[in-house]
Design an enzyme around this catalytic site. Structure first.
Site, mmCIF file in Angstrom:
data_model
loop_
_atom_site.group_PDB
_atom_site.id
_atom_site.type_symbol
_atom_site.label_atom_id
_atom_site.label_comp_id
_atom_site.label_asym_id
_atom_site.label_seq_id
_atom_site.Cartn_x
_atom_site.Cartn_y
_atom_site.Cartn_z
ATOM 1 N N GLY A 93 0.924 -1.188 -0.007
ATOM 2 C CA GLY A 93 -0.060 0.073 -0.084
ATOM 3 C C GLY A 93 0.878 1.178 0.025
ATOM 4 N N GLU A 112 -18.765 17.809 2.094
ATOM 5 C CA GLU A 112 -18.035 18.418 0.839
ATOM 6 C C GLU A 112 -18.499 18.392 -0.493
ATOM 7 O OE1 GLU A 112 -13.718 18.364 3.496
ATOM 8 O OE2 GLU A 112 -14.284 16.822 1.962
ATOM 9 N N ASP A 130 -5.959 2.905 7.810
ATOM 10 C CA ASP A 130 -7.432 2.588 7.945
ATOM 11 C C ASP A 130 -7.389 0.950 7.928
ATOM 12 O OD1 ASP A 130 -8.234 4.933 7.439
ATOM 13 O OD2 ASP A 130 -8.439 4.652 4.996
#
Length: 426
Positions: free
Chosen positions: A12, A172, A301
């Site tokens: 990642g 947003e 995460d």
């Protein structure tokens, strides 16, 4: 005979993986960074690509370019499909295996539909640049379809937009989409009035931006409604299909539904064979290593970390701090020293709502409105420059944002069919 450098495999290239890699610029270790995409993404501004404020290269950079001067790193464009902790190997999509001495798993998260995965084709989420480009196409095409539609009911369905989930991404998106409809596009069509588009933000919980204090979320809701967003709280969506969504007992015809309600950890976590939390994240040790596998670390995460009785949030600053901490832990292990517990430093929370509208929470300091928006902009200038030299691009974007103009309103692919760019028909 010279011993081989300690081999670290990083899965990642997000904030945790990249920040750990950069902190391990040491010839005594060899790093293989594996990612299924060739770029690092500045995810906090991803919604700006989806809403045509920025182009994809403005918020992303090739991993090879970022790490070209770090000679102990090899970047591999591949997808890790399985883990073999007992053999200390990761398996790639082509079946090959890569052996490691230490593994950092930072594969991130994906969309979670809370057991309703059949909603995914009708309510796309926003996690990658591919998602952003597809979502931008979907939203821009909705106005084009409405322009050509002669049936009033069908036209209204094209001009109905729903954002499910009122966290930072949902807020947003909703605020920016309302501005596009009411300002950017207002004089560009001949048969529709884009200002009549209905933008609805839906939150199952009692308030928007629940991670902020109540008084700030009240101000955020007021700012959203001032922009023209219809905010619905306390009512979950019960169904989504190609024609719209169901809110309580009522079905609303809408051709554009966006999912911003939940995330789930990468399924790679299950391959470790260790306890996971409800979201599929690894319940890591205090130093972010995996129980029973001190040679494996998890960051970003994918890591479930509790601090002072509260979960560490899944935000970019936390992922960066995890990456740096894991690098220090690896160095300590190699030096024969004990590791230390990870401690997240919360420097504050901020969210933008629209033009000159934002909220900021920094410890005891709380403010909103134009000052908060400028603070939000300055913070993103700082962090984006730290990632790449994007000052000119970001200033140009800020000026365009203030003037309501969005130059990246390009629809890729054949506008006469519903297929996504690149031939993806999902």
């Amino acid at each position: 005979m010279t011993s081989q450098p300690h081999h670290i495999v990083v899965v990642g290239g997000g904030f945790a993986g990249l920040w750990a890699t950069r902190a391990l610029d040491d010839p005594s270790v060899r790093i293989t960074l594996i990612d299924r995409r060739n770029h690092h993404l500045f995810q906090p501004l991803l919604y700006q690509v989806a809403t045509a404020g920025l182009s994809a290269p403005d918020i992303a950079a090739p991993l090879r370019h970022i790490l070209d001067a770090q000679h102990n790193v090899e970047v591999r464009l591949a997808e890790v499909t399985d883990l073999h902790p007992q053999q200390r190997e990761v398996e790639l999509g082509d079946g090959t295996r890569v052996r490691y001495d230490t593994l950092l798993l930072a594969a991130g998260a994906t969309h979670a539909y809370f057991g309703n995965d059949h909603w995914a084709p009708f309510a796309p989420g926003l996690k990658t640049l591919d998602d952003a480009v597809r979502l931008r196409r979907k939203m821009l095409l909705a106005f084009e379809r409405a322009e050509m539609e002669t049936d009033p009911a069908k036209r209204d369905a094209w001009l109905n937009f729903a954002i499910v989930g009122a966290g930072p991404t949902g807020v947003e998106l909703a605020g920016t989409l309302a501005e596009i409809a009411r300002h950017t596009l207002k004089d560009e069509f001949r048969h529709i009035d884009p200002r009549k588009a209905r933008v609805r933000l839906i939150e199952a919980g009692p308030r928007v931006l629940p991670s902020f204090p109540q008084d700030l979320t009240d101000k955020a809701r007021a700012q959203l409604e001032k922009l023209g967003v219809e905010v619905v709280t306390g009512t979950p969506v019960s169904d989504i299909n190609a024609e719209g969504y169901r809110l309580g007992e009522h079905f609303i015809a809408a051709k554009t539904v966006v999912w911003a309600a939940g995330v789930a950890a990468s399924p790679l976590a299950r391959a470790l064979g260790v306890p996971l939390d409800r979201a599929g994240r690894v319940l890591v040790q205090p130093d972010l290593s995996v129980p029973g596998h001190p040679e494996i670390f998890v960051g970003g995460d994918l890591a479930s970390v509790q601090q002072d009785g509260k979960p560490v949030p899944g935000v970019a600053p936390a992922a960066k701090q995890m990456g740096k901490h894991i690098a220090r832990a690896i160095k300590a292990r190699l030096a024969g020293k004990p590791t230390t517990p990870f401690r997240y430093q919360d420097f504050g929370n901020l969210a933008t709502i629209g033009r000159m509208a934002a909220i900021v929470h920094l410890g005891k300091l709380k403010f909103s409105g134009p000052l908060a928006w400028w603070f939000w902009l300055a913070a993103h200038v700082y962090f984006l420059i730290g990632f790449r030299n994007r000052f000119v691009v970001l200033v140009n974007w800020a000026m365009a944002y203030i003037s309501y103009q969005r130059a990246a309103r390009i629809i890729f692919g054949d506008a006469h069919d519903e297929r996504k760019p690149g031939g993806d028909t999902r």
